[in-house]
Design a protein around this motif. Structure first.
Motif, mmCIF file in Angstrom:
data_model
loop_
_atom_site.group_PDB
_atom_site.id
_atom_site.type_symbol
_atom_site.label_atom_id
_atom_site.label_comp_id
_atom_site.label_asym_id
_atom_site.label_seq_id
_atom_site.Cartn_x
_atom_site.Cartn_y
_atom_site.Cartn_z
ATOM 1 N N ARG A 235 0.831 -1.219 0.000
ATOM 2 C CA ARG A 235 0.000 0.000 0.000
ATOM 3 C C ARG A 235 0.855 1.254 0.000
ATOM 4 O O ARG A 235 0.553 2.228 -0.697
ATOM 5 C CB ARG A 235 -0.915 0.008 1.227
ATOM 6 C CG ARG A 235 -2.004 -1.029 1.084
ATOM 7 C CD ARG A 235 -3.056 -0.881 2.143
ATOM 8 N NE ARG A 235 -3.980 -2.004 2.040
ATOM 9 C CZ ARG A 235 -4.739 -2.456 3.024
ATOM 10 N NH1 ARG A 235 -4.701 -1.867 4.206
ATOM 11 N NH2 ARG A 235 -5.528 -3.481 2.838
ATOM 12 N N SER A 238 2.138 1.838 -3.385
ATOM 13 C CA SER A 238 1.092 2.300 -4.287
ATOM 14 C C SER A 238 0.863 3.803 -4.119
ATOM 15 O O SER A 238 0.715 4.554 -5.086
ATOM 16 C CB SER A 238 -0.175 1.494 -3.980
ATOM 17 O OG SER A 238 -1.274 2.064 -4.592
ATOM 18 N N LYS A 239 0.870 4.238 -2.867
ATOM 19 C CA LYS A 239 0.677 5.658 -2.582
ATOM 20 C C LYS A 239 1.857 6.475 -3.121
ATOM 21 O O LYS A 239 1.673 7.493 -3.802
ATOM 22 C CB LYS A 239 0.549 5.831 -1.060
ATOM 23 C CG LYS A 239 0.343 7.225 -0.581
ATOM 24 C CD LYS A 239 -0.246 7.219 0.842
ATOM 25 C CE LYS A 239 -0.210 8.623 1.424
ATOM 26 N NZ LYS A 239 0.971 8.832 2.305
ATOM 27 N N LYS A 241 3.769 5.780 -5.449
ATOM 28 C CA LYS A 241 3.768 5.744 -6.903
ATOM 29 C C LYS A 241 2.794 6.797 -7.456
ATOM 30 O O LYS A 241 3.112 7.497 -8.424
ATOM 31 C CB LYS A 241 3.347 4.343 -7.347
ATOM 32 C CG LYS A 241 3.578 4.061 -8.788
ATOM 33 C CD LYS A 241 3.427 2.576 -9.073
ATOM 34 C CE LYS A 241 3.390 2.353 -10.562
ATOM 35 N NZ LYS A 241 2.100 1.935 -11.064
ATOM 36 N N ARG A 242 1.626 6.919 -6.817
ATOM 37 C CA ARG A 242 0.664 7.940 -7.260
ATOM 38 C C ARG A 242 1.246 9.331 -7.106
ATOM 39 O O ARG A 242 1.140 10.185 -7.989
ATOM 40 C CB ARG A 242 -0.634 7.821 -6.454
ATOM 41 C CG ARG A 242 -1.592 6.765 -6.989
ATOM 42 C CD ARG A 242 -2.994 6.937 -6.425
ATOM 43 N NE ARG A 242 -3.015 7.019 -4.968
ATOM 44 C CZ ARG A 242 -3.087 5.951 -4.150
ATOM 45 N NH1 ARG A 242 -3.166 4.739 -4.667
ATOM 46 N NH2 ARG A 242 -3.084 6.094 -2.843
ATOM 47 N N ASP A 263 5.668 -2.118 -8.046
ATOM 48 C CA ASP A 263 5.108 -1.129 -8.985
ATOM 49 C C ASP A 263 4.549 -1.814 -10.226
ATOM 50 O O ASP A 263 3.477 -1.459 -10.722
ATOM 51 C CB ASP A 263 6.178 -0.130 -9.457
ATOM 52 C CG ASP A 263 6.804 0.623 -8.300
ATOM 53 O OD1 ASP A 263 6.304 0.483 -7.169
ATOM 54 O OD2 ASP A 263 7.803 1.329 -8.529
ATOM 55 N N LEU A 266 1.307 -3.637 -9.535
ATOM 56 C CA LEU A 266 0.166 -2.735 -9.366
ATOM 57 C C LEU A 266 -0.480 -2.394 -10.712
ATOM 58 O O LEU A 266 -1.671 -2.116 -10.790
ATOM 59 C CB LEU A 266 0.620 -1.445 -8.665
ATOM 60 C CG LEU A 266 0.942 -1.587 -7.174
ATOM 61 C CD1 LEU A 266 1.762 -0.405 -6.689
ATOM 62 C CD2 LEU A 266 -0.322 -1.750 -6.344
ATOM 63 N N ASP A 267 0.316 -2.435 -11.766
ATOM 64 C CA ASP A 267 -0.201 -2.075 -13.094
ATOM 65 C C ASP A 267 -0.803 -3.243 -13.870
ATOM 66 O O ASP A 267 -1.482 -3.040 -14.864
ATOM 67 C CB ASP A 267 0.958 -1.519 -13.961
ATOM 68 C CG ASP A 267 1.415 -0.163 -13.471
ATOM 69 O OD1 ASP A 267 0.628 0.493 -12.761
ATOM 70 O OD2 ASP A 267 2.559 0.232 -13.776
ATOM 71 N N GLU A 279 -4.618 -7.832 -3.532
ATOM 72 C CA GLU A 279 -3.473 -7.689 -2.624
ATOM 73 C C GLU A 279 -2.842 -9.028 -2.249
ATOM 74 O O GLU A 279 -1.625 -9.167 -2.212
ATOM 75 C CB GLU A 279 -3.886 -6.939 -1.357
ATOM 76 C CG GLU A 279 -3.800 -5.443 -1.551
ATOM 77 C CD GLU A 279 -4.279 -4.661 -0.343
ATOM 78 O OE1 GLU A 279 -4.978 -5.243 0.509
ATOM 79 O OE2 GLU A 279 -3.968 -3.466 -0.265
#
Ligand code: HEM
Length: 497
Positions: A235, A238-239, A241-242, A263, A266-267, A279
């Motif tokens: 998580r 992911s954050k 990365k945003r 990363d 996540l894609d 997850e």
């Protein structure tokens, strides 16, 4: 041509082997360690030829000792031999229903996951980005080694942590703290230790759910523990990365962002289900990444260093080669220097030949009735390959049990680089397997082995501890390790000009 010999293989049958003993037979084989099994197979192969069948579980298991037959199966008929046997009950849970590269069936999900790893992380153009992590890990390792009292080190402990850190940084990004790395290490270690203990649950899963309730509970606790540690890391990434994406949009600058394995996960979008990964699936993929790479690379590194301690003349020749390339006084061997270190490559290859971390590949299953060497392996049958035996075959390798890196120098115009480890034309050894299920990380593993062996030899002289001898006996762990782990007396080299 007609084969009139009465012993000619029956074209419809499985390869020969000892008689099938119902039920008991299976348990007898399952109780043996891989090294014991290897010994049994060696004598069976001497008696029956290069293919032997054992009845180890619900399906027959065929073991192949010949490199030519391995080539026929894994390269020529690759697709037929690329499946895996069904996952056990505990594996199905740990792999989030086989959303993992190692255990997934040969098909679109496996292809997507494997291609993601090879193209996004392991591709040579990507691997370069991780050199910052490698040199950070090297510095930590060197400092550790230097701090050991009397310069006496038990090598494997330090190697293990170093190789693990390296993979953790590639997996979760290189902004982790030591405390987090230690936590992940704890999870992974407990999972590995639990493997054997939880194997019992798989023999008769329905029954074991009733009679081995406590052990199942323990298993689920471990599974939850893994989620508790790894999910927050995913998580957080992911954050981050945003935020990173927003930043790039705003000022067009990606800073020094380095793509991590998480990363890429996540894609991803699964081709059949048309959805992103959940997850728990990402957790299992990360866990696989760490466990597939740590012990294998660590074991190989330990075996190579053990041989350099045992044979000081080989260590000296390697040191001289490094010196001729990096020049006296160089602080470290850099990744760019490695391609010019031909003898180094030969040392690493010889290490993998003489001491392959895995003496077998992971079990393969045939997707349909398959013919090999004049026999038929029925659909669903298992097949495995004798990796260590092939590397020690006296027909292929002169004086096979000796550690002689020179044997790799004469490949491809006098360069060890000319040796084809993928075995695509011909198999001489297969420490990483070959074909579609070949270890996708063989390039990264070779790079890390070369990088660490070169630097360890450049920075320290490695000698046997006074009064001790390097013992090359083997023991089975997760991989085939040194029964008596390498202890060495190390002495920092004088790197003055
Ligand atoms: C010296 C180090 C290594 C050795 C000797 C090694 C060896 C192997 C072998 C023998 C297999 C099985 C091949 C088969 O089933 O036919 C395998 C599979 C695999 N290895 Fe490695 N490995 C090493 C390092 C790594 C590393 C560093 C990673 C990950 C970062 C990795 C990830 C995998 C994966 C994901 C598979 C499963 C491939 C598939 O089923 O398609 N390995 N490896």
């Amino acid at each position: 041509a007609l084969n009139l010999l009465s012993s000619a293989p029956n074209r419809k049958s499985l390869p020969p082997g000892p008689l099938k003993i119902p039920v008991v037979g299976n348990f007898l084989w399952l109780r043996k360690s891989l090294l014991e099994l290897e010994n049994v197979l060696r004598s069976l192969h001497a008696r029956y030829g290069p293919m032997v069948t054992l009845y180890m579980g619900p399906s027959p298991a065929v073991f192949v000792a010949s490199p030519a037959l391995a080539h026929e199966a894994l390269v020529h008929c690759g697709a037929v031999f690329a499946n895996r046997p069904p996952a056990s009950a505990t594996d199905r849970i740990l792999s989030a229903n086989q959303h993992e590269i190692t255990s997934s069936s040969y098909g679109p999900t496996w292809r997507l996951l494997r291609r993601n790893l090879t193209a996004e992380i392991l591709h040579p153009s990507r691997v370069r980005f991780y050199s910052r992590a490698s040199s950070w890990v090297l510095n930590t390792l060197v400092a550790e080694l230097k701090s050991q009292p009397g310069g006496i080190v038990r090598a494997v402990d330090h190697f293990q942590y170093a190789m693990f850190c390296l993979l953790v940084l590639i997996c979760f990004g290189d902004r982790l703290e030591e405390k987090q790395i230690k936590q992940i290490e704890d999870v992974q270690r407990r999972l590995l230790l639990g493997l054997q203990k939880f194997e019992l649950l798989n023999i008769w899963p329905r029954l074991s759910r009733l009679v081995l309730r406590k052990r199942w509970k323990e298993f689920y606790e471990l599974w939850e523990y893994r989620n508790r540690i790894l999910v927050p890391l995913i998580r957080a990434r992911s954050k981050a990365k945003r935020e990173q994406l927003n930043k790039v949009k705003e000022d067009g600058n990606d800073g020094d962002w380095i793509v991590s394995y998480v990363d890429t996960l996540l894609d991803l979008e699964l081709p059949e289900e048309k959805r992103k990964l959940q997850e728990d699936e990402m957790v299992s993929l990360c866990s696989e990444f760490l466990s597939a790479g740590t012990d294998t690379t660590t074991t190989a590194l330990q075996w190579i260093m053990a041989n350099l301690v045992k044979y000081p003349e080989i260590q000296q020749r390697l040191y001289d080669e490094i010196k001729s390339v990096v020049g006296q006084g160089a602080e470290q061997v850099k990744e760019e220097d490695l391609q010019r270190l031909n003898y180094l490559k030969a040392v690493v290859l010889e290490g993998l030949r003489r001491h392959p971390p895995a003496h077998f590949v992971l079990p393969h299953a045939v997707a349909e009735d398959a013919e090999l060497g004049g026999y038929v392996i029925p659909k669903g049958g298992m097949i495995n390959f004798m990796v260590a035996e092939m590397g020690w075959d006296p027909e292929v390798w002169a004086d096979p049990m000796a550690f002689k890196p020179e044997r790799f120098i004469n490949y491809g115009g006098g360069e060890a680089g000319g040796f084809d480890i993928t075995g695509s034309r011909e198999i001489k050894m297969m420490p990483f397997g070959v074909g579609r299920r070949m270890c996708p990380a063989y390039g990264l593993a070779m790079l890390h082995l070369e990088y660490f062996v070169a630097n360890l030899v450049w920075l320290f002289q490695w000698r046997a501890v006074a009064g001790e001898e390097v013992d090359l006996s083997e023991k089975q762990d997760f991989t085939i390790v040194m029964k008596n782990p390498l202890r060495a007396q190390i002495c920092p080299r004088n790197l003055g000009p």
